[in-house]
Design a protein around this motif. Sequence first.
Motif, PDB file in Angstrom:
ATOM      1  N   GLY A 120       4.560  56.115 -27.540  1.00  0.00           N
ATOM      2  CA  GLY A 120       5.971  56.497 -27.434  1.00  0.00           C
ATOM      3  C   GLY A 120       6.861  55.793 -28.433  1.00  0.00           C
ATOM      4  O   GLY A 120       8.071  56.064 -28.491  1.00  0.00           O
ATOM      5  N   GLU A 121       6.325  54.870 -29.220  1.00  0.00           N
ATOM      6  CA  GLU A 121       7.124  54.147 -30.206  1.00  0.00           C
ATOM      7  C   GLU A 121       7.597  55.085 -31.313  1.00  0.00           C
ATOM      8  O   GLU A 121       6.883  56.000 -31.719  1.00  0.00           O
ATOM      9  CB  GLU A 121       6.314  52.997 -30.795  1.00  0.00           C
ATOM     10  CG  GLU A 121       5.968  51.915 -29.774  1.00  0.00           C
ATOM     11  CD  GLU A 121       5.139  50.798 -30.389  1.00  0.00           C
ATOM     12  OE1 GLU A 121       4.772  50.939 -31.575  1.00  0.00           O
ATOM     13  OE2 GLU A 121       4.857  49.817 -29.691  1.00  0.00           O
ATOM     14  N   LYS A 122       8.813  54.810 -31.798  1.00  0.00           N
ATOM     15  CA  LYS A 122       9.410  55.671 -32.818  1.00  0.00           C
ATOM     16  C   LYS A 122       9.657  54.887 -34.099  1.00  0.00           C
ATOM     17  O   LYS A 122       9.999  53.707 -34.057  1.00  0.00           O
ATOM     18  CB  LYS A 122      10.718  56.268 -32.301  1.00  0.00           C
ATOM     19  CG  LYS A 122      10.518  57.182 -31.091  1.00  0.00           C
ATOM     20  CD  LYS A 122      11.837  57.742 -30.589  1.00  0.00           C
ATOM     21  CE  LYS A 122      11.624  58.637 -29.371  1.00  0.00           C
ATOM     22  NZ  LYS A 122      12.906  59.195 -28.873  1.00  0.00           N
ATOM     23  N   SER A 123       9.484  55.560 -35.220  1.00  0.00           N
ATOM     24  CA  SER A 123       9.671  54.932 -36.532  1.00  0.00           C
ATOM     25  C   SER A 123      10.508  55.850 -37.411  1.00  0.00           C
ATOM     26  O   SER A 123      10.325  57.080 -37.412  1.00  0.00           O
ATOM     27  CB  SER A 123       8.320  54.670 -37.210  1.00  0.00           C
ATOM     28  OG  SER A 123       7.496  53.882 -36.386  1.00  0.00           O
ATOM     29  N   LYS A 124      11.421  55.253 -38.155  1.00  0.00           N
ATOM     30  CA  LYS A 124      12.271  56.030 -39.056  1.00  0.00           C
ATOM     31  C   LYS A 124      11.540  56.324 -40.359  1.00  0.00           C
ATOM     32  O   LYS A 124      10.715  55.542 -40.814  1.00  0.00           O
ATOM     33  CB  LYS A 124      13.564  55.270 -39.348  1.00  0.00           C
ATOM     34  CG  LYS A 124      14.449  55.055 -38.132  1.00  0.00           C
ATOM     35  CD  LYS A 124      15.698  54.277 -38.505  1.00  0.00           C
ATOM     36  CE  LYS A 124      16.585  54.047 -37.284  1.00  0.00           C
ATOM     37  NZ  LYS A 124      17.804  53.277 -37.654  1.00  0.00           N
ATOM     38  N   ILE A 125      11.901  57.447 -40.956  1.00  0.00           N
ATOM     39  CA  ILE A 125      11.286  57.829 -42.223  1.00  0.00           C
ATOM     40  C   ILE A 125      12.342  58.482 -43.096  1.00  0.00           C
ATOM     41  O   ILE A 125      13.275  59.147 -42.598  1.00  0.00           O
ATOM     42  CB  ILE A 125      10.082  58.768 -41.990  1.00  0.00           C
ATOM     43  CG1 ILE A 125       9.200  58.814 -43.226  1.00  0.00           C
ATOM     44  CG2 ILE A 125      10.519  60.164 -41.571  1.00  0.00           C
ATOM     45  CD1 ILE A 125       7.813  59.377 -42.955  1.00  0.00           C
ATOM     46  N   ASP A 126      12.259  58.283 -44.404  1.00  0.00           N
ATOM     47  CA  ASP A 126      13.224  58.809 -45.370  1.00  0.00           C
ATOM     48  C   ASP A 126      12.622  60.024 -46.053  1.00  0.00           C
ATOM     49  O   ASP A 126      11.655  59.912 -46.812  1.00  0.00           O
ATOM     50  CB  ASP A 126      13.562  57.721 -46.390  1.00  0.00           C
ATOM     51  CG  ASP A 126      14.706  58.120 -47.308  1.00  0.00           C
ATOM     52  OD1 ASP A 126      15.008  59.336 -47.372  1.00  0.00           O
ATOM     53  OD2 ASP A 126      15.281  57.240 -47.958  1.00  0.00           O
ATOM     54  N   LEU A 127      13.197  61.193 -45.804  1.00  0.00           N
ATOM     55  CA  LEU A 127      12.656  62.427 -46.364  1.00  0.00           C
ATOM     56  C   LEU A 127      12.931  62.560 -47.854  1.00  0.00           C
ATOM     57  O   LEU A 127      12.371  63.441 -48.504  1.00  0.00           O
ATOM     58  CB  LEU A 127      13.244  63.638 -45.623  1.00  0.00           C
ATOM     59  CG  LEU A 127      12.921  63.709 -44.127  1.00  0.00           C
ATOM     60  CD1 LEU A 127      13.615  64.902 -43.496  1.00  0.00           C
ATOM     61  CD2 LEU A 127      11.421  63.798 -43.912  1.00  0.00           C
ATOM     62  N   SER A 128      13.801  61.698 -48.415  1.00  0.00           N
ATOM     63  CA  SER A 128      14.085  61.766 -49.845  1.00  0.00           C
ATOM     64  C   SER A 128      13.061  60.979 -50.664  1.00  0.00           C
ATOM     65  O   SER A 128      13.047  61.057 -51.892  1.00  0.00           O
ATOM     66  CB  SER A 128      15.495  61.224 -50.130  1.00  0.00           C
ATOM     67  OG  SER A 128      15.555  59.824 -49.850  1.00  0.00           O
ATOM     68  N   LYS A 129      12.211  60.215 -49.972  1.00  0.00           N
ATOM     69  CA  LYS A 129      11.182  59.424 -50.655  1.00  0.00           C
ATOM     70  C   LYS A 129       9.808  60.041 -50.418  1.00  0.00           C
ATOM     71  O   LYS A 129       9.677  61.047 -49.727  1.00  0.00           O
ATOM     72  CB  LYS A 129      11.227  57.976 -50.176  1.00  0.00           C
ATOM     73  CG  LYS A 129      12.530  57.267 -50.532  1.00  0.00           C
ATOM     74  CD  LYS A 129      12.491  55.804 -50.126  1.00  0.00           C
ATOM     75  CE  LYS A 129      13.778  55.097 -50.535  1.00  0.00           C
ATOM     76  NZ  LYS A 129      13.783  53.657 -50.158  1.00  0.00           N
ATOM     77  N   ASP A 130       8.791  59.398 -50.988  1.00  0.00           N
ATOM     78  CA  ASP A 130       7.423  59.929 -50.875  1.00  0.00           C
ATOM     79  C   ASP A 130       6.993  59.953 -49.406  1.00  0.00           C
ATOM     80  O   ASP A 130       6.731  58.904 -48.799  1.00  0.00           O
ATOM     81  CB  ASP A 130       6.463  59.055 -51.687  1.00  0.00           C
ATOM     82  CG  ASP A 130       5.068  59.680 -51.814  1.00  0.00           C
ATOM     83  OD1 ASP A 130       4.533  60.117 -50.775  1.00  0.00           O
ATOM     84  OD2 ASP A 130       4.523  59.721 -52.924  1.00  0.00           O
TER      85      ASP A 130
END
Length: 430
Positions: free
Chosen positions: A402-412
Motif C-alpha cells: 500500500g506504500e505510495k511513491s511519487k514519480i515525475d512524468l517529465s523525466k525518464d
Amino acid sequence: MELIKAQKGTQDLLPAQTEKWQVVEDVMRSEAKIHGFGEIRTPVFEDTKLFQRSVGETTDVVQKEMYTFNDKGGRSVTLRPEGTAGAVRAMLEHGMYNDGLPLRLYYFTSCYRYENTQAGRLREFHQFGLEMLGTPSPMADAELIGTAKSIFNRLGVQNLRLEINSIGCPDCRAKYYEALRTYFSNYKDQLCETCQGRLERNPMRILDCKSPICSKIAAGAPRMLDYLCDDCRTHFEGVKTYLDAVDIEYTVNPSIVRGLDYYTKTVFEFISTDLGAQSTVCGGGRYDGLVEEMGGQHMPALGFGLGMERLMMILDAQKVEFPEPETCDLFIGALGDAARLAAFQLTHSLQEYSISAACDINDRGLKAQMKYADKIAAKYSLVLGDNELETKKAVIKNMKTGEKSKIDLSKDFVEQFVVLQTKDEDSIDF
C-alpha cells in the motif's frame, strides 16, 4: 450452439500449469547442455515405414496404437508415437554423423498413441528425450542414466527407484527366443490372441503383455540374463561398475524388456511409487542395431524418454514447491482519452526494456481497472488523469504494502520505475 471440447485423451495446459512446465523444462535444458546435448526438433508426422521398421511390427504400438492415415497424395503417414525414430532419421538424412561422435541430441516432443485413457496415459502426451549416437561404451549407459537422475535430483523428486536389465544382442537373443518358445508353448491355449501370434514372431513381446493371465504365465519364463553372450555380459557388468562408481543405486530387474523392438543390451526404467499403475516415469536403453536397420552404417546408440505428464503428476503428488509465477510489474490505469494514450506510451516504453507492464484496453471505469490489476496480481499500479498529465506528477502504489511513491512524468519514466523496484524506496526525489 454445441460447445466443442478437447478430444478424448488430450488435455489443455493453462497458464498456471505451463508456468510449472517451463520451470521443469528449464532444468532439463540445463542438464542436457551440461552434458553436451544439442536440441533437435523433428516433424510431428513421418512415413509410416519409419515406425514399422524401427519400433517393430510385433509391438502393441505398431499393431494397435499408431495414428496412421493416407494423406491427400495417397501416402501413408503416421503421427509420431515416440521420439527416437525421428531423431535417428534426421541424423542420417542430414549426415550429422560427420559432426563427430558421439552425437548427443535432446528434444521435447509430443507423441500420439491410440490407447485406453487413464491417469498418466493419454493419447497425446509429451516427452523429454536424450539420444547418444556413436558409442558402444558402458560408460555412456551410466552417463545417460546419471543425467536422468540429475534431473530428478534438481527437481526434488522423491520415491524413485532405478531398475536395469540387459536384453542382449541378436546373437544371444536367438537362443533366448528358442527357450521362450519352448516355455510358452506349454501355455499356448491360455495366452491371449495377440500373444499367440507373438509366440513365433517375437516371443519376448509376451513378457510385456498387460493381460493378467499372460503376465502370470510370463512370471515363470526363462530370464534373458541367463542367456547373455560374453560380450553382452561384460557390457552389463561394465554399466553396473560405472553406476557403482558414482553412487547411483539400482536394482537388476530381469523382467524389464521395454515396449519397443529396437532395444538391445541395456534397458532401464525409473519407477515411481506415487503413480499407481502407471509407475514408469522414464525409460530407455541401447539400440545398437537401429541406425543400421534404418539404412545407415552400423552405429551403437542409446537414449531415453521421460514422460512429462507423469513427471508433473509426481511433482504434484509430492507437493514439490515451484517459484512464484512472474506477474505484471506495473499496471497503468487511465481516465480520459489523453490519459489512455499516455498510459499506452508508458506501457510500451517499459515493455521495450523487458519490464512486464499493462494498461487498460477495454475502456473500463477506474474501479474496474483496479479490480483487473488485482486479478493479474500487478506488483505496482499507477493512475493517469488530466491532473497527472498537466502537473507531470503521478503516484505509483505498491499493491502489496500500500506504500505510495511519487514519480515525475517529465523525466525518464523507465529509469525511475527501475530505481523504485530495486531499492524499494518510499519515494523518488525530483
